[in-house]
Design an enzyme around this catalytic site. Sequence first.
Site, PDB file in Angstrom:
ATOM      1  N   SER A 191       0.835  -1.190   0.000  1.00 61.27           N
ATOM      2  CA  SER A 191       0.000   0.000   0.000  1.00 61.27           C
ATOM      3  C   SER A 191       0.874   1.246   0.000  1.00 61.27           C
ATOM      4  O   SER A 191       1.669   1.442  -0.912  1.00 61.27           O
ATOM      5  CB  SER A 191      -0.973  -0.045   1.178  1.00 61.27           C
ATOM      6  OG  SER A 191      -2.049   0.849   1.000  1.00 61.27           O
ATOM      7  N   ASP A 301      -8.728  -5.342  -6.085  1.00 57.47           N
ATOM      8  CA  ASP A 301      -8.420  -4.358  -5.054  1.00 57.47           C
ATOM      9  C   ASP A 301      -9.191  -3.074  -5.367  1.00 57.47           C
ATOM     10  O   ASP A 301      -8.914  -2.398  -6.358  1.00 57.47           O
ATOM     11  CB  ASP A 301      -6.917  -4.088  -5.032  1.00 57.47           C
ATOM     12  CG  ASP A 301      -6.471  -3.250  -3.844  1.00 57.47           C
ATOM     13  OD1 ASP A 301      -7.309  -2.535  -3.262  1.00 57.47           O
ATOM     14  OD2 ASP A 301      -5.278  -3.307  -3.505  1.00 57.47           O
ATOM     15  N   HIS A 332      -7.392  -5.869  -1.210  1.00 63.24           N
ATOM     16  CA  HIS A 332      -6.173  -5.212  -0.729  1.00 63.24           C
ATOM     17  C   HIS A 332      -5.464  -6.111   0.294  1.00 63.24           C
ATOM     18  O   HIS A 332      -5.533  -5.892   1.506  1.00 63.24           O
ATOM     19  CB  HIS A 332      -6.568  -3.870  -0.104  1.00 63.24           C
ATOM     20  CG  HIS A 332      -5.461  -2.873   0.004  1.00 63.24           C
ATOM     21  ND1 HIS A 332      -4.732  -2.440  -1.075  1.00 63.24           N
ATOM     22  CD2 HIS A 332      -4.961  -2.201   1.080  1.00 63.24           C
ATOM     23  CE1 HIS A 332      -3.851  -1.538  -0.678  1.00 63.24           C
ATOM     24  NE2 HIS A 332      -3.959  -1.387   0.627  1.00 63.24           N
TER      25      HIS A 332
END
Length: 644
Positions: A191, A301, A332
């Site tokens: 991320s 995602d 995610h």
Amino acid sequence: MTVAVLTGAALVGAGGATAVAQASPHIVVEGGVTQPVFSYKDAIREHVYVESSVDSDRDGKLDRVNVDIIRPKETESGLKVPVIMDESPYYDNLGRGNESERKTYDANGNPLKFPLFYDNYFVPRGYAFLAVDMVGTTRSDGCPVSGGPSDVLGGKAVVDWLNGRARAYKPDGTPAQATWTTGRTGMIGKSYDGTLANGVASTGVEGLETIVPIAAISSWYNYSRMNGVKYWTDEQPGLADTVDTDPPAKCAAVNAALDKGEDDATGNYNAYWKDADYRHGSVGRLGNVRASIFAYHGVNDLNVKDDHFAEWWKGLAQRGVRRKVWLSQTGHVDPFDIRRDLWVTTLHKWFDHELQKIPNDVLDEPRADIQVGPDTWVTQDDWPAPDARTVTLRPGENGSLGLWHAPKGATATYTDAAGSRNQGYRESELVTDPTTGKPFRLAYVTGALPETTRLSGTPDARLRIKLDKPTSNITALLVDYGDDTRVDYLGPGSGIQTLTTEDCHGEATPSDDACYKQTKIRTVASPVNVVARGWLDAQNRSSLSDPSPLTPGQYYDVRWDTLSQEYLLKKGHRLGLVLAGTDADYNTETPTGAQVTVDLAASSIRFPVVAAEGGAEARLAPLPATPWRGPAEVSLPVQERRFS
């Protein structure tokens, strides 16, 4: 190949005298990978402050970046090691990994616990691991700027320091030099952490040999919006506030500049967004990248959407950058929590090849590993599938979706109207029962697919439309209608379930173990699934920076890419195209109320397909729509805003 670690050798000389020759410690390599011969317990744990080139908090002093270091004790006696680095803004707020781990420190401020397994596994194998606090977070100076230049340049300064080009200081203020490293650095992280790896690579900094971006952003404009349609409101200052644990007043002026720069009022791409664009930006760009890349992304995602990977990968391929990728069907999620043992093994070989310069077989493996079902992975030579061919499906007057054009002059109309949440319509309302007319959407569906094929790549929508107002938000959805057991990427855990059992990867101390809860893929049985999603503000059809309102009553051609996908289109299922206005689940826009007329003869959706593994040549037949026998309503959850 085996290389021994030598700490001393007894040599017998003439006359029986014994001499001891001390040799420098060495890395041990067996089977093409480094071996765990260095003590994790005895490793050196320290921290330094690297001086960056930026003053993000505007206090007149260059920001100093806190760097927590663990390295083999043998680096004090001649061993030089490469560096694995995870730069993060989350070490003292959201934490890292599936278990939200945070760093801990001893009484002298030196690190005791490093989140994740990288230190436990790689330090014994002859690496240093650096957990770097992003500028403006945790123990670093400055203010976070949600992916902007100072976030990136702080990490670049650490790579520069490791290669003798920047200054650093010990806690007592004396200079600190990285004499213990080869300077070869690999950045990794999920991320925001992986995003920083992308950003630092885009500067072209020397010494950054490789990056492993996991579910990472490559352009912050694309994180916040698509083609002028906002995913979030106040995303940039909101994220900065989330990661900044200092008193709010410290960075209030910086946050105000983020709010102004993101320009939520228009959704346009501007100079602010160019500063945070690692593909074509003013600080970093694809043309600068010299690091190799082992990327991972979930094609489902919906936090860091997969266009970040797709566009980044496309640019890297055009420039011949050495690269490898894993793509999963989850949301995610970190690959450590999907395919743990194989991920650790592959990552180990990758870092050994790129940082230790060990000639193992990692580049002989297929370039792309792709999950196509809950328990099914395939490999291919590249991504998208090199042998994919484009299929074009067109909407028909009778609600069909097929290969042939509708008659000239055939049209259909819907209205971009407020729905059940007074902000457009829920995705579940858009995709349910495609054979029933609804004033807020158009739906077209094929007959039963005659063969199983696989979508591999990026669909694009091509519409000819006219409006009765200057603009409208437009949603295009490619939908799979058919009962199946799928990865539950919209459910809890974004496709994984965390178990109570643990397994371990690496060595441990009482303060930092190497054990993590095991996971498994979470599935859901469902009659419908959205394969690809795409959004467009019609006035941004030609430019993201310079909107051009439409003249009411006049036809315009609009074209845009949806998000990318890897997806099995199964025999017997039906494929649908849904066109609508504002999407209440993934947009924060206000519907314009425009009536949208679609010229069916000049509209289509295109997507690349390849034969399914072991299947026949990819093909889709132009079958007419058949009566819908599905449920009256399909429940899909609202998108959650998740940063980590």
